[in-house]
Design a protein around this motif. Structure first.
Motif, PDB file in Angstrom:
ATOM      1  N   ALA A   1      -3.838  -6.235  15.316  1.00 33.89           N
ATOM      2  CA  ALA A   1      -5.124  -6.814  14.923  1.00 33.89           C
ATOM      3  C   ALA A   1      -5.905  -5.852  14.032  1.00 33.89           C
ATOM      4  CB  ALA A   1      -5.937  -7.173  16.161  1.00 33.89           C
ATOM      5  N   LEU A   2      -5.898  -4.564  14.376  1.00 34.05           N
ATOM      6  CA  LEU A   2      -6.620  -3.582  13.576  1.00 34.05           C
ATOM      7  C   LEU A   2      -5.975  -3.413  12.198  1.00 34.05           C
ATOM      8  CD1 LEU A   2      -7.382  -0.904  16.313  1.00 34.05           C
ATOM      9  CD2 LEU A   2      -8.994  -2.494  15.264  1.00 34.05           C
ATOM     10  N   SER A   3      -4.650  -3.485  12.144  1.00 35.43           N
ATOM     11  CA  SER A   3      -3.968  -3.408  10.851  1.00 35.43           C
ATOM     12  C   SER A   3      -4.320  -4.611   9.983  1.00 35.43           C
ATOM     13  CB  SER A   3      -2.448  -3.337  11.056  1.00 35.43           C
ATOM     14  OG  SER A   3      -2.080  -2.134  11.693  1.00 35.43           O
ATOM     15  N   ARG A   4      -4.431  -5.775  10.597  1.00 33.21           N
ATOM     16  CA  ARG A   4      -4.785  -6.977   9.835  1.00 33.21           C
ATOM     17  C   ARG A   4      -6.212  -6.885   9.310  1.00 33.21           C
ATOM     18  NH1 ARG A   4      -2.544 -11.689  13.787  1.00 33.21           N
ATOM     19  NH2 ARG A   4      -3.220 -13.116  12.123  1.00 33.21           N
ATOM     20  N   VAL A   5      -7.108  -6.298  10.082  1.00 34.37           N
ATOM     21  CA  VAL A   5      -8.480  -6.088   9.608  1.00 34.37           C
ATOM     22  C   VAL A   5      -8.481  -5.135   8.414  1.00 34.37           C
ATOM     23  CG1 VAL A   5     -10.712  -5.075  10.190  1.00 34.37           C
ATOM     24  CG2 VAL A   5      -9.584  -6.606  11.807  1.00 34.37           C
ATOM     25  N   ALA A   6      -7.660  -4.076   8.476  1.00 33.81           N
ATOM     26  CA  ALA A   6      -7.587  -3.124   7.362  1.00 33.81           C
ATOM     27  C   ALA A   6      -7.120  -3.818   6.091  1.00 33.81           C
ATOM     28  CB  ALA A   6      -6.646  -1.975   7.723  1.00 33.81           C
ATOM     29  N   VAL A   7      -6.176  -4.744   6.216  1.00 33.81           N
ATOM     30  CA  VAL A   7      -5.678  -5.494   5.063  1.00 33.81           C
ATOM     31  C   VAL A   7      -6.799  -6.317   4.433  1.00 33.81           C
ATOM     32  CG1 VAL A   7      -4.223  -7.468   4.441  1.00 33.81           C
ATOM     33  CG2 VAL A   7      -3.258  -5.565   5.740  1.00 33.81           C
ATOM     34  N   ILE A   8      -7.619  -6.939   5.266  1.00 37.11           N
ATOM     35  CA  ILE A   8      -8.713  -7.774   4.756  1.00 37.11           C
ATOM     36  C   ILE A   8      -9.765  -6.929   4.049  1.00 37.11           C
ATOM     37  CG2 ILE A   8     -10.611  -9.297   5.441  1.00 37.11           C
ATOM     38  CD1 ILE A   8      -8.851 -10.215   7.785  1.00 37.11           C
ATOM     39  N   ASP A   9     -10.065  -5.761   4.600  1.00 28.27           N
ATOM     40  CA  ASP A   9     -11.176  -4.950   4.102  1.00 28.27           C
ATOM     41  C   ASP A   9     -10.860  -4.199   2.810  1.00 28.27           C
ATOM     42  OD1 ASP A   9     -12.802  -5.752   6.140  1.00 28.27           O
ATOM     43  OD2 ASP A   9     -12.612  -3.917   7.332  1.00 28.27           O
TER      44      ASP A   9
ATOM     45  N   TRP B   1       0.815  -1.212   0.000  1.00 25.64           N
ATOM     46  CA  TRP B   1       0.000   0.000   0.000  1.00 25.64           C
ATOM     47  C   TRP B   1       0.849   1.263   0.000  1.00 25.64           C
ATOM     48  CZ3 TRP B   1      -4.850   0.852  -1.168  1.00 25.64           C
ATOM     49  CH2 TRP B   1      -5.752  -0.218  -1.139  1.00 25.64           C
ATOM     50  N   GLN B   2       2.048   1.197   0.549  1.00 24.38           N
ATOM     51  CA  GLN B   2       2.885   2.393   0.597  1.00 24.38           C
ATOM     52  C   GLN B   2       3.220   2.905  -0.802  1.00 24.38           C
ATOM     53  OE1 GLN B   2       6.264   2.067   3.219  1.00 24.38           O
ATOM     54  NE2 GLN B   2       5.075   1.101   4.842  1.00 24.38           N
ATOM     55  N   ALA B   3       3.241   2.020  -1.800  1.00 15.99           N
ATOM     56  CA  ALA B   3       3.553   2.444  -3.170  1.00 15.99           C
ATOM     57  C   ALA B   3       2.445   3.290  -3.776  1.00 15.99           C
ATOM     58  CB  ALA B   3       3.810   1.222  -4.051  1.00 15.99           C
ATOM     59  N   THR B   4       1.228   3.185  -3.261  1.00 18.29           N
ATOM     60  CA  THR B   4       0.089   3.889  -3.860  1.00 18.29           C
ATOM     61  C   THR B   4      -0.109   5.289  -3.304  1.00 18.29           C
ATOM     62  OG1 THR B   4      -1.561   3.157  -2.230  1.00 18.29           O
ATOM     63  CG2 THR B   4      -1.064   1.653  -4.058  1.00 18.29           C
ATOM     64  N   GLY B   5       0.496   5.578  -2.160  1.00 16.69           N
ATOM     65  CA  GLY B   5       0.261   6.858  -1.513  1.00 16.69           C
ATOM     66  C   GLY B   5      -0.993   6.880  -0.668  1.00 16.69           C
ATOM     67  N   VAL B   6      -1.750   5.780  -0.668  1.00 18.58           N
ATOM     68  CA  VAL B   6      -2.948   5.684   0.167  1.00 18.58           C
ATOM     69  C   VAL B   6      -2.524   5.270   1.571  1.00 18.58           C
ATOM     70  CG1 VAL B   6      -5.123   4.459   0.548  1.00 18.58           C
ATOM     71  CG2 VAL B   6      -4.434   5.109  -1.768  1.00 18.58           C
ATOM     72  N   ARG B   7      -2.983   5.994   2.570  1.00 26.22           N
ATOM     73  CA  ARG B   7      -2.581   5.710   3.942  1.00 26.22           C
ATOM     74  C   ARG B   7      -3.573   4.756   4.593  1.00 26.22           C
ATOM     75  NH1 ARG B   7       0.534  10.616   6.985  1.00 26.22           N
ATOM     76  NH2 ARG B   7       2.230  10.797   5.466  1.00 26.22           N
ATOM     77  N   LEU B   8      -3.333   3.501   4.400  1.00 24.07           N
ATOM     78  CA  LEU B   8      -4.089   2.474   5.102  1.00 24.07           C
ATOM     79  C   LEU B   8      -3.524   2.372   6.511  1.00 24.07           C
ATOM     80  CD1 LEU B   8      -6.307   0.419   4.130  1.00 24.07           C
ATOM     81  CD2 LEU B   8      -4.476  -1.261   3.971  1.00 24.07           C
ATOM     82  N   ARG B   9      -4.346   1.979   7.464  1.00 26.99           N
ATOM     83  CA  ARG B   9      -3.851   1.847   8.834  1.00 26.99           C
ATOM     84  C   ARG B   9      -2.638   0.922   8.849  1.00 26.99           C
ATOM     85  NH1 ARG B   9      -5.730   2.266  14.213  1.00 26.99           N
ATOM     86  NH2 ARG B   9      -4.500   0.943  15.595  1.00 26.99           N
ATOM     87  N   GLY B  10      -1.568   1.389   9.466  1.00 25.24           N
ATOM     88  CA  GLY B  10      -0.357   0.587   9.564  1.00 25.24           C
ATOM     89  C   GLY B  10       0.665   0.888   8.485  1.00 25.24           C
ATOM     90  N   THR B  11       0.334   1.791   7.519  1.00 26.46           N
ATOM     91  CA  THR B  11       1.268   2.068   6.426  1.00 26.46           C
ATOM     92  C   THR B  11       2.014   3.386   6.596  1.00 26.46           C
ATOM     93  OG1 THR B  11      -0.406   3.213   5.087  1.00 26.46           O
ATOM     94  CG2 THR B  11      -0.209   0.822   4.810  1.00 26.46           C
ATOM     95  N   ASP B  12       1.671   4.165   7.606  1.00 21.60           N
ATOM     96  CA  ASP B  12       2.317   5.458   7.805  1.00 21.60           C
ATOM     97  C   ASP B  12       3.540   5.278   8.698  1.00 21.60           C
ATOM     98  OD1 ASP B  12       3.107   8.017   8.188  1.00 21.60           O
ATOM     99  OD2 ASP B  12       1.212   8.753   9.013  1.00 21.60           O
TER     100      ASP B  12
END
Length: 313
Positions: A128-136, A101-112
């Protein structure tokens, strides 16, 4: 996704429709000779090979999930939210996806990387919350963007995005620029997958779902020719080609059955082109290159509206 809407009969709408048709037709006709010449006479450039190599490395890191030429899952690897590690030093799959996700510039939880943890929040909860963000969040385009970035492509050569349609649209427009003898630094052009042999490092793409209405090169091109980067959603999926032989080719894609998955795709007998049995209508009686249901191979999960080849220029 909704089916394409019909063009109204007003003079203005008809003029726009005719313009788009001519734009797509001109781009297709002029790009096709260049596509075929490149496919058959020019080896994959070094950065295309690098993209394939990085994809293969990620495939192994995810446990080497594999689909055979009939679209069946033959080996199950690790899935996106798992904590699987091949070695103690490796990142878990969910951590690898956050990296994509870091390559896209989109700040998903856990990528900043600059975000500080809330001191009141235990590490286990943050994980756990970062893993949920990955799934969603669908991450197949983020995966392609990441391997393109790792291969050394710049912002003027590739659109790093969470949407496949953004970088596919830029490739379509690069083909139009080539046809008009306009300069472009974009790394890829759009070609008709059913008429162009793939090379290692090229991307093979489809509109998601047989009912999307964008199931041919011309139909998806009509949308890509008009759609701006970041425009209306156009659900797509692309894999990178990692190997080609006389019988077919291997691709790797992200978020395919929740993993980084290698997929085998067969050529039509006696050709270097994708067998039409992979298309949604490929096994219907009378379809080009098939003999109806009795003589057609069922491609199961790989039967998709494949249409687009993003070819390295």
């Amino acid at each position: 996704m909704n089916s394409p809407t019909a063009i109204s009969s007003s003079p203005k709408s008809l003029a726009v429709g005719v313009f788009v048709f001519l734009l797509v037709a001109a781009g297709s006709a002029s790009a096709e000779p260049g596509c075929l010449e490149t496919a058959t006479q020019i080896p994959s450039p070094s950065r295309a090979l690098a993209m394939a190599t990085f994809a293969q490395q990620e495939h192994q890191a995810f446990g080497a999930q594999t689909m055979d030429a009939e679209g069946r899952l033959t080996y199950a690897g690790a899935w996106e939210a798992e904590n699987f590690r091949a070695t103690a030093q490796d990142l878990a799959p969910w951590q690898r996806v956050l990296g994509y996700w870091q390559a896209t510039g989109v700040r998903l939880r856990g990528t900043d990387p600059d975000a500080a943890l809330d001191s009141s929040e235990p590490q286990s909860i943050d994980n756990a919350l970062s893993r949920v963000a990955v799934i969603d969040a669908p991450w197949s385009a983020a995966f392609i963007s990441w391997i393109a970035q790792r291969a050394g492509l710049g912002n003027d050569e590739f659109v790093f995005s969470e949407a496949h349609a953004d970088y596919a649209g830029a490739a379509w427009k690069a083909g139009l620029d080539e046809a008009a003898n306009r300069p472009t630094r974009y790394a890829m052009r759009a070609c008709d997958l059913m008429r162009t042999p793939p090379r290692v490092g090229d991307l093979v793409c489809q509109a998601r779902g047989a009912g999307s209405g964008y199931d041919t090169f011309e139909r998806i091109g009509e949308v890509l020719a008009q759609r701006p980067t970041g425009g209306e959603a156009l659900p797509m999926h692309c894999d990178v080609v990692v190997g080609v032989d006389a019988a077919g080719f291997d691709t790797i894609g992200g978020n395919v059955i929740q993993s980084v998955t290698l997929r085998r795709l067969a050529f039509a007998p006696g050709t270097r082109l994708l067998d039409r049995s992979y298309l949604p209508e490929g096994c219907t009686a009378g379809a080009t290159g098939t003999t109806g249901m009795a003589g057609c191979t069922d491609r199961h999960m790989s039967r998709q509206p494949w249409s687009l080849l993003l070819q390295w220029r």
